[in-house]
Write a protein that holds these residues in place. Structure first.
Motif, PDB file in Angstrom:
ATOM      1  N   PHE A  47     -43.615 -46.434  33.654  1.00  0.00           N
ATOM      2  CA  PHE A  47     -44.365 -45.769  34.761  1.00  0.00           C
ATOM      3  C   PHE A  47     -43.933 -46.055  36.106  1.00  0.00           C
ATOM      4  CE2 PHE A  47     -47.543 -45.845  31.537  1.00  0.00           C
ATOM      5  CZ  PHE A  47     -47.864 -44.481  31.319  1.00  0.00           C
ATOM      6  N   LEU A  48     -43.463 -45.407  36.830  1.00  0.00           N
ATOM      7  CA  LEU A  48     -42.889 -45.514  38.208  1.00  0.00           C
ATOM      8  C   LEU A  48     -43.794 -45.344  39.245  1.00  0.00           C
ATOM      9  CD1 LEU A  48     -39.257 -44.928  39.670  1.00  0.00           C
ATOM     10  CD2 LEU A  48     -41.271 -43.936  40.811  1.00  0.00           C
ATOM     11  N   VAL A  49     -43.988 -46.271  40.252  1.00  0.00           N
ATOM     12  CA  VAL A  49     -45.118 -46.023  41.268  1.00  0.00           C
ATOM     13  C   VAL A  49     -44.580 -46.076  42.495  1.00  0.00           C
ATOM     14  CG1 VAL A  49     -46.822 -46.982  39.613  1.00  0.00           C
ATOM     15  CG2 VAL A  49     -45.635 -48.654  41.409  1.00  0.00           C
ATOM     16  N   ARG A  50     -43.403 -46.492  43.041  1.00  0.00           N
ATOM     17  CA  ARG A  50     -42.818 -46.425  44.265  1.00  0.00           C
ATOM     18  C   ARG A  50     -41.512 -46.941  44.403  1.00  0.00           C
ATOM     19  NH1 ARG A  50     -45.663 -51.644  43.729  1.00  0.00           N
ATOM     20  NH2 ARG A  50     -44.301 -53.416  43.779  1.00  0.00           N
ATOM     21  N   GLY A  51     -40.938 -46.398  45.419  1.00  0.00           N
ATOM     22  CA  GLY A  51     -39.477 -46.799  45.746  1.00  0.00           C
ATOM     23  C   GLY A  51     -38.388 -46.565  45.051  1.00  0.00           C
ATOM     24  N   ALA A  69     -45.458 -41.450  41.593  1.00  0.00           N
ATOM     25  CA  ALA A  69     -44.778 -41.650  43.026  1.00  0.00           C
ATOM     26  C   ALA A  69     -44.317 -40.400  43.467  1.00  0.00           C
ATOM     27  CB  ALA A  69     -43.793 -42.695  43.027  1.00  0.00           C
ATOM     28  N   PRO A  70     -43.775 -40.081  44.670  1.00  0.00           N
ATOM     29  CA  PRO A  70     -43.416 -38.787  45.173  1.00  0.00           C
ATOM     30  C   PRO A  70     -42.200 -38.317  44.063  1.00  0.00           C
ATOM     31  CG  PRO A  70     -43.949 -40.148  47.047  1.00  0.00           C
ATOM     32  CD  PRO A  70     -44.039 -40.978  45.945  1.00  0.00           C
ATOM     33  N   MET A 337     -44.552 -50.364  29.871  1.00  0.00           N
ATOM     34  CA  MET A 337     -45.148 -51.114  30.619  1.00  0.00           C
ATOM     35  C   MET A 337     -46.107 -50.516  31.758  1.00  0.00           C
ATOM     36  SD  MET A 337     -42.606 -50.526  32.161  1.00  0.00           S
ATOM     37  CE  MET A 337     -41.240 -51.254  31.133  1.00  0.00           C
ATOM     38  N   TRP A 338     -46.869 -51.011  32.194  1.00  0.00           N
ATOM     39  CA  TRP A 338     -47.549 -50.752  33.553  1.00  0.00           C
ATOM     40  C   TRP A 338     -47.420 -51.916  34.297  1.00  0.00           C
ATOM     41  CZ3 TRP A 338     -49.112 -46.429  35.960  1.00  0.00           C
ATOM     42  CH2 TRP A 338     -49.758 -46.847  37.316  1.00  0.00           C
ATOM     43  N   ASN A 339     -46.519 -51.809  35.214  1.00  0.00           N
ATOM     44  CA  ASN A 339     -45.662 -50.859  35.595  1.00  0.00           C
ATOM     45  C   ASN A 339     -44.311 -51.280  35.941  1.00  0.00           C
ATOM     46  OD1 ASN A 339     -45.090 -50.734  38.641  1.00  0.00           O
ATOM     47  ND2 ASN A 339     -47.427 -50.849  38.551  1.00  0.00           N
ATOM     48  N   GLY A 340     -43.449 -50.333  35.918  1.00  0.00           N
ATOM     49  CA  GLY A 340     -42.035 -50.789  36.356  1.00  0.00           C
ATOM     50  C   GLY A 340     -41.610 -51.478  37.690  1.00  0.00           C
TER      51      GLY A 340
END
Length: 364
Positions: A47-51, A69-70, A337-340
């Protein structure tokens, strides 16, 4: 009647049946805009959440990146170049999808978005309470069935997954038809973390994902006739920081009582902390890293600037390897995993080694 829409594709005017306007392929090689068709034997789900931390992931292992994320066209091209899927995430009110039209419109919107962005499927992250045998119970199962059918039809090779709590025993009042949802989707991502959301025993701090409790959850899924190959083990790359009302000599940290869904206590009194942050603090804490052999998890104690004592429970390579070893034993599909983005991807050599070890721990 299906409405037709005129869309511009570079150099071509198309009349299509749905409002999907594909932008020009953003990849240097147009072949990279094709959906991933194959699946690997072992799933490593991120899971990717940012940057831009994704540039430092272990792409020798990653099979799917779920986007919290965007949208990043650069990442889409890169993931496809590594043979990894790049998928949407989706959430919708279970009360609204009781209406078949609302459900159909929502699915069509997600399929069209995935196609327009050259993506490979969707992760359904619907963590809402649902009571058994209610209209919402049946609508949720129908949503999974119809979403899978639509994505598989419209994007060949696409993947539809569904996030579930660590046990099928109606955790947090998520009374879903787990066996049907597993059958109707490509697989379940089992969120084997936040396992203290309902604390039914003493109000004391404990592991985010205790070993025995975690493994029991998978056995419970398998015992309701879910194929182990439909289960991906989720592990936490974060921990919980608790304020201790009292700390005994044997490290029992008493917590404030905060009821949650019928239970007298909850991990909601704690604060989530990423692994990278924990590694910056543990060595300067009051105790350094300690190990609880019953829960098979590390923890430490520290005092804040106000003099309050805290206890931090987390997972590290040792605790994750113990769980990952059960993937082969139980015949699970893979791990994630939460999160990468909760590791330290800086240039610091100590952090780099810590990050490398966390990625390695995923592979049994």
């Amino acid at each position: 009647m299906q409405m037709c829409t005129v869309c511009w594709v570079p150099g071509l005017l198309l009349l299509i049946g749905t409002a999907v306007c594909l932008a020009a392929c953003p990849c240097s090689d147009p072949a990279l805009c094709q959906p991933i068709q194959h699946s690997r034997d072992f799933e490593v789900y991120v899971f990717l959440v940012r940057g831009k931390n994704w540039k430092h992931y272990d792409w020798s292992e990653v099979t799917t990146v779920a986007l919290f994320a965007p949208y990043d066209p650069e990442l889409m091209c890169f993931a496809h170049s590594k043979g990894a899927r790049y998928v949407l995430t989706g959430d919708v009110s279970v009360k609204k999808i009781v209406d078949p039209k609302v459900r159909a419109d929502w699915i069509a919107e997600k399929v069209n978005l995935a196609k327009a962005q050259y993506m490979d499927g969707i992760n359904l992250d619907i963590e809402q309470p649902v009571l058994p045998q209610t209209p919402e119970y049946y609508a949720l199962t129908d949503l999974v069935k119809e979403t899978t059918e639509a994505f598989h039809r419209e994007i060949p090779g696409s993947q539809v997954t569904f996030d579930v709590a660590w046990s099928p025993k109606y955790v947090d009042v998520r009374c879903y038809n787990y066996s049907a949802i597993a059958e109707l989707s490509d697989f379940l991502f089992v969120m084997s973390y936040d396992e203290q959301s309902q604390i039914w025993t003493e109000c004391i701090a404990g592991a985010n994902a205790p070993f025995n409790q975690t493994i029991t959850g998978y056995e419970q899924f398998i015992n309701i006739s879910i194929d182990p190959k439909k289960l991906v083990m989720g592990v936490p790359w974060y921990g919980y920081d608790y304020v201790c009302l009292n700390l005994t000599e044997d490290n029992r940290c008493a917590l404030e009582k905060r009821a949650f869904r019928g239970a007298p206590c909850s991990d909601a009194v704690g604060r989530q902390v990423g692994y990278g942050t924990i590694m910056k603090q543990v060595n300067s804490s009051l105790t350094g890293r300690l190990w609880n052999d019953e829960q098979k998890a590390p923890f430490y104690n520290y005092k804040d600037k106000n003099g309050e004592t805290h206890q931090v429970w987390y997972d590290d390579p040792e605790s994750i390897r113990l769980k990952a070893a059960y993937i082969k034993k139980l015949g699970l599909r893979g791990i994630g995993m939460w999160n990468g983005d909760l590791l330290d991807y800086s240039d610091d050599p100590v952090a780099q080694e810590q990050t490398k070890e966390m990625w390695k721990a995923l592979i049994p």
